[in-house]
Design an enzyme around this catalytic site. Sequence first.
Site, PDB file in Angstrom:
ATOM      1  N   GLY A  16     -42.090  -4.088  51.121  1.00 20.50           N
ATOM      2  CA  GLY A  16     -43.095  -4.151  50.068  1.00 20.50           C
ATOM      3  C   GLY A  16     -42.596  -5.072  48.967  1.00 20.50           C
ATOM      4  N   ALA A  17     -43.191  -4.936  47.785  1.00 20.24           N
ATOM      5  CA  ALA A  17     -42.829  -5.826  46.673  1.00 20.24           C
ATOM      6  C   ALA A  17     -41.357  -5.694  46.302  1.00 20.24           C
ATOM      7  CB  ALA A  17     -43.711  -5.511  45.462  1.00 20.24           C
ATOM      8  N   ARG A  37     -42.193  -2.570  58.760  1.00 24.59           N
ATOM      9  CA  ARG A  37     -42.676  -1.846  59.954  1.00 24.59           C
ATOM     10  C   ARG A  37     -43.884  -2.494  60.609  1.00 24.59           C
ATOM     11  NH1 ARG A  37     -45.632   3.415  57.188  1.00 24.59           N
ATOM     12  NH2 ARG A  37     -46.712   2.228  55.586  1.00 24.59           N
ATOM     13  N   LYS A 201     -41.099   8.567  34.428  1.00 24.31           N
ATOM     14  CA  LYS A 201     -41.607   7.457  33.589  1.00 24.31           C
ATOM     15  C   LYS A 201     -42.907   6.893  34.172  1.00 24.31           C
ATOM     16  CE  LYS A 201     -40.466   3.887  36.417  1.00 24.31           C
ATOM     17  NZ  LYS A 201     -41.361   2.844  36.941  1.00 24.31           N
ATOM     18  N   ASP A 254     -36.368   2.169  31.520  1.00 30.93           N
ATOM     19  CA  ASP A 254     -37.468   2.034  32.486  1.00 30.93           C
ATOM     20  C   ASP A 254     -38.779   2.568  31.909  1.00 30.93           C
ATOM     21  OD1 ASP A 254     -38.471   1.144  34.840  1.00 30.93           O
ATOM     22  OD2 ASP A 254     -37.465   2.614  36.123  1.00 30.93           O
ATOM     23  N   THR A 258     -42.111   0.251  31.802  1.00 30.82           N
ATOM     24  CA  THR A 258     -43.286   0.619  32.601  1.00 30.82           C
ATOM     25  C   THR A 258     -44.482   0.983  31.717  1.00 30.82           C
ATOM     26  OG1 THR A 258     -41.638   1.511  34.119  1.00 30.82           O
ATOM     27  CG2 THR A 258     -43.903   1.860  34.698  1.00 30.82           C
ATOM     28  N   ASN A 266     -48.380   1.495  37.643  1.00 27.57           N
ATOM     29  CA  ASN A 266     -48.735   2.790  37.064  1.00 27.57           C
ATOM     30  C   ASN A 266     -49.503   2.628  35.757  1.00 27.57           C
ATOM     31  OD1 ASN A 266     -47.508   4.949  38.850  1.00 27.57           O
ATOM     32  ND2 ASN A 266     -45.816   3.497  38.640  1.00 27.57           N
ATOM     33  N   VAL A 289     -48.201   0.949  46.131  1.00 25.21           N
ATOM     34  CA  VAL A 289     -48.012   2.330  45.724  1.00 25.21           C
ATOM     35  C   VAL A 289     -48.002   2.425  44.190  1.00 25.21           C
ATOM     36  CG1 VAL A 289     -45.481   2.178  45.723  1.00 25.21           C
ATOM     37  CG2 VAL A 289     -46.564   4.372  46.131  1.00 25.21           C
TER      38      VAL A 289
END
Length: 343
Positions: A16-17, A37, A201, A254, A258, A266, A289
Site C-alpha cells: 500500500g502507500a 498480494r 491519534k 503523530d 495527523t 483520517n 485504509v
Amino acid sequence: MQQNKPTTKITVLGAGAWGTAVAIALAARHDVLLWGRNPQQMADTDAARDNLAYLPGHPLPSALRVSADFEAALAHVAPGAAQDAPLLILACPVAGLRPLLEQLRGRPIPNVVWLCKGFEAGTGLLPHQVVAQVLGDSVPGAALSGPSFAQEVARGLPCALTVASSSAELRERVVAAAHGDNLRVYSHDDLIGVEVGGAVKNVMAIATGAADGLGLGLNARAALITRGLAEITRLGLALGAQPGTFMGLSGMGDLILTCTGDLSRNRRVGLALAEGKALDTIVAELGHVAEGVPCAKAVRELARRMEVDMPITEAVASVLFDGVDAAQMAAQLLARDPRVELA
Ligand SMILES: NC(=O)c1ccc[n+]([C@@H]2O[C@H](COP(=O)([O-])OP(=O)(O)OC[C@H]3O[C@@H](n4cnc5c(N)ncnc54)[C@H](O)[C@@H]3O)[C@@H](O)[C@H]2O)c1
Ligand SMILES: O=P(O)(O)OC[C@H](O)CO
C-alpha cells in the site's frame, strides 16, 4: 558525515502507500523486496516502476525488487548470519495483520517489524499482542511508528520515527538499518505507549477534521488536539504505558501531524463527515485504509470495559456508528461538565 553502513536484506510485506514509501526509502541503502498480494497490481507496479494504485507519482528506485510471489519474498530474508540478519517488515493495515501472520506461522522468518497503527477489531488487542498470539513470544518484534506521511517519505523529505521493542538488540538493529539519509530513527522500550499513541491519534484526527469541516475554528482545533492527548495518555497509562511516551514522536508528534495535515486519510474522513457524507461513501472514495474508523469502535469498547473516560472517542464513534451528526457531536462535547484540567 554519514559512514557507509552494511547492507541489510529487507522484505516489505504489503504494497500500500506506506509499505511502498518505506521500501523506496530503504532501497537507497539496502537490498529491498516489496511484496504485494495482488499479482496484477504488482505486475503493473513493476512495469510502470510506480505504484499507480496506492502511491502514484513516486518512482521506484531501480534496485527495488517488486513481487507478488510470497515464497520469493520470504526467501529474500531467509534467516542468516547474526551480523547481517535480515528484516521482515509488515506493512498491512491492522485488519490484515493476523491473516498475514498466519501465513508466516511455523516458517523460518527473521525479526519482524510492523508499521500498522490501531487496535484489532473484535479482540481490542494492540499489534504486538496479535504478533505474540500468532507467532509466540520467541520471535522478537518491533513497532515502527511516528509522524510520517507516505508521500513525503517517498520523496525523501526529512522524517523522524520511533522504533519500539522489548528487545534492545532488535531496537539497535532497526536503528542501524533504517536511520540514515533524511530518516531519523529514535528507539524506545515502551511498546504499549508507542502503539497506543499511533492508534488513538487516528481517532483524534477524525474529530479534528470534523471540527475543521464544521468551521469551528483554530481554537477548537487546538482544544481537541490537547484534550485528545489527555485522552490518549489516560488510556495508555491504564494499559501500562510510560507517561513520557505520549510527549514523543509516536504520541504528540503523530497526533499533531495527523490532526493538522491534509494528507491524513483520517482527517479527511472527519472533513467528509462534516459535509454530511455517509461513512460507506467516504471509505469507498478514500481507496485507502482509515485506521481511525475501526479503531474508534475498538477503543470505545476497551475504554468502557476499563472504565477510562474517553469523551472524544465516544463522540467520534457515535458519529461513525450511531447516526449522530458531526454538529451534534460538537455540541455534546461542549455540553460536558467542567473539570480539572490535569485529572
Ligand atoms: N500511509 C501512511 O502515510 C502511513 C504512515 C504510517 C503508518 N501507516 C500505517 O500503515 C498501515 C498501512 O497503511 P497504508 O497507508 O499502506 O494503507 P493503504 O490503504 O494504502 O494500503 C493497504 C495495503 O495493505 C494490503 N493488505 C491489506 N490486508 C492485507 C493482508 N492480509 N495481507 C497482505 N496485504 C494486505 C492492501 O492490499 C494494500 O496494499 C496502516 O496501519 C497505517 O495506519 C500509514
Ligand atoms: O493518513 P493517515 O491518517 O492514515 O495517517 C498516516 C500516518 O499514520 C501519519 O503518521
